[in-house]
Enzyme design. Structure first.
Site, short mmCIF file in Angstrom:
data_model
loop_
_atom_site.label_atom_id
_atom_site.label_comp_id
_atom_site.label_asym_id
_atom_site.label_seq_id
_atom_site.Cartn_x
_atom_site.Cartn_y
_atom_site.Cartn_z
N SER A 1 0.73 -1.12 -0.20
CA SER A 1 -0.16 -0.18 -0.07
C SER A 1 1.05 1.23 0.42
CB SER A 1 -0.74 -0.11 1.52
OG SER A 1 -1.86 0.98 1.24
N GLU B 1 3.83 -3.22 -17.88
CA GLU B 1 2.28 -3.11 -17.82
C GLU B 1 1.68 -2.89 -19.12
OE1 GLU B 1 1.37 -1.22 -14.31
OE2 GLU B 1 -0.67 -2.12 -13.98
P1 5GP Z 1 -3.61 1.42 -2.25
O1 5GP Z 1 -2.30 0.96 -2.67
O2 5GP Z 1 -3.94 2.51 -2.25
O3 5GP Z 1 -3.12 0.49 -1.07
O4 5GP Z 1 -3.84 1.07 -3.31
C1 5GP Z 1 -4.35 1.35 -4.76
C2 5GP Z 1 -3.26 2.03 -5.28
O5 5GP Z 1 -2.21 0.93 -5.15
C3 5GP Z 1 -3.84 2.66 -6.71
O6 5GP Z 1 -3.62 4.26 -6.54
C4 5GP Z 1 -1.91 2.02 -7.64
O7 5GP Z 1 -0.93 2.94 -7.22
C5 5GP Z 1 -1.71 0.93 -7.51
N1 5GP Z 1 -1.70 0.10 -8.28
C6 5GP Z 1 -2.97 -0.46 -7.75
N2 5GP Z 1 -3.81 -1.92 -8.75
C7 5GP Z 1 -2.41 -1.52 -9.95
C8 5GP Z 1 -2.11 -1.71 -10.96
O8 5GP Z 1 -2.74 -2.77 -11.38
N3 5GP Z 1 -1.26 -1.32 -11.69
C9 5GP Z 1 -0.45 -0.35 -11.07
N4 5GP Z 1 0.77 -0.28 -12.21
N5 5GP Z 1 -0.58 0.46 -10.15
C10 5GP Z 1 -1.76 -0.43 -9.33
#
Ligand code: 5GP
Length: 348
Positions: free
Chosen positions: A100, A205
């Site tokens: 996260s 990606e």
């Molecule tokens: P968090 O870090 O807030 O717990 O989870 C959401 C964040 O994870 C998103 O804002 C993004 O930065 C990252 N994230 C989630 N899924 C993906 C993905 O499929 N690709 C990428 N590049 N980042 C992701």
């Protein structure tokens, strides 16, 4: 895929290595968050992508922004992290690496340090409650935020690695792949590696990242997230593939996420097939089980039905994932023993 997975896949002990906390929030937890914040006028349809639906990658990143509005206090993070851990455990996940991006929120007084502390607290609470899952944490760098934030994040991660009793094990590089360039993050990632943090990097990606991927593979990372456009059939290159093979860097592969986010046209074209055929270590993961309305059992079943894998193949796949975790050897040994103990029950 929005279906219930068969009992075999549910009972199968599993390892989840690519789960973004705020993308993993379930319908039930979103319900609780919505009732805490009715004034935001957010609806369920804005926080998840349902059966048969597709979104552009850009639209997926908008969904995270909505969820971030709902999860903006210490209290929210504690609830979300605890719920997510318990849900993975209920799905038969025995080892989870959550990741996260630390956020600060002026309105609620949340700081980045508190953010990480709260997730560690959730992990410890679940352990104390006897939830049958081992959990580790990767601190995420959002590539959009540039060099300075990346360096600050690595510093925090290092402090927590030393003070969290082994719970913080590494760094994730994620965020919108259309924004920023890996070369700006290289010093921070190198520093992380030098101080003993493991690296899981989202690489290739999207098709236009060949040069960046080539650069970041020299670190090298300890695991690769997605790696969708690494191989030559989809515009990557043989030299990138050779680097990954030579350094034996495991890939974290997320079928539903890639199809719903439209970086892969359909399940049968997923790059799982390419790497699996080569016998290269890859691990099936969910990415964002809440946003993409899936869970790890469904992802395993989907891989089996799409690529014709037997129950024995799937068993081996889940078992080999243990060698890809970031926790040390004693944890790997404990997990391997667990798999041995559980096998008769799964194949009965
Ligand atoms: P968090 O870090 O807030 O717990 O989870 C959401 C964040 O994870 C998103 O804002 C993004 O930065 C990252 N994230 C989630 N899924 C993906 C993905 O499929 N690709 C990428 N590049 N980042 C992701």
């Amino acid at each position: 895929m929005d279906n219930e997975a068969d009992i075999f896949y549910r009972t199968l002990p599993k390892v989840e290595l690519h789960a973004h906390l705020n993308g993993s929030v379930s319908f039930q937890t979103i319900e609780k968050l919505l009732s805490r914040k009715p004034h935001l006028n957010i609806e369920h349809s804005m926080t998840a992508i349902g059966k048969g639906q597709r979104r552009t990658l850009d639209e997926c990143f908008q969904v995270f922004k909505v969820i971030h509005q709902l999860v903006d206090s210490e209290e929210d993070i504690l609830m979300v992290a605890t719920d997510v851990i318990k849900e993975f455990a209920a799905d038969g996940v025995k080892y989870l690496e959550l990741r996260s991006t630390p956020r600060e929120e002026r309105n609620t007084g949340l700081t980045k340090k508190k953010y990480i502390e709260t997730i560690i607290k959730a992990i410890q609470q679940c352990k104390n409650d006897g939830v049958d899952i081992k959990v580790r944490f990767l601190v995420a760098i959002d590539r959009r935020n540039g060099t300075e934030v990346a360096i600050e994040t690595v510093k925090m991660a290092e402090e927590f690695m030393l003070s969290s009793d082994g719970l913080v094990v590494g760094i994730d590089l994620s965020g919108d792949p259309m924004v920023g360039h890996g070369k700006d993050l290289l010093p921070a990632l190198q520093k992380a590696k030098d101080c003993g943090l493991k690296l899981s990097l989202h690489l290739s990606e999207i098709p236009s990242q060949r040069e960046e991927t080539d650069l970041l593979l020299n670190l090298p990372p300890d695991r690769i997230g997605h790696g969708t456009f690494l191989h030559p059939d989809v515009g990557g290159s043989q030299s990138l593939v050779e680097k990954v093979l030579k350094k034996k860097i495991p890939l974290e592969l997320c079928l539903t996420s890639n199809v719903k986010g439209q970086t892969v046209p359909c399940y049968s074209n997923h790059h799982f097939k390419y790497w699996y055929k080569l016998g290269h270590p890859c691990v099936i993961c969910t990415d964002d089980k809440g946003v993409f309305s899936t869970d790890l059992s469904q992802e395993y079943q989907l891989a089996a039905s799409t690529f014709g894998l037997s129950h024995e193949d799937i068993w081996e796949h889940s078992q080999q994932a243990i060698d890809c975790i970031f926790a040390p050897d004693d944890v790997k040994q404990q997990l391997k023993q667990k798999w041995i103990d559980m096998k008769p029950q799964v194949f009965k």
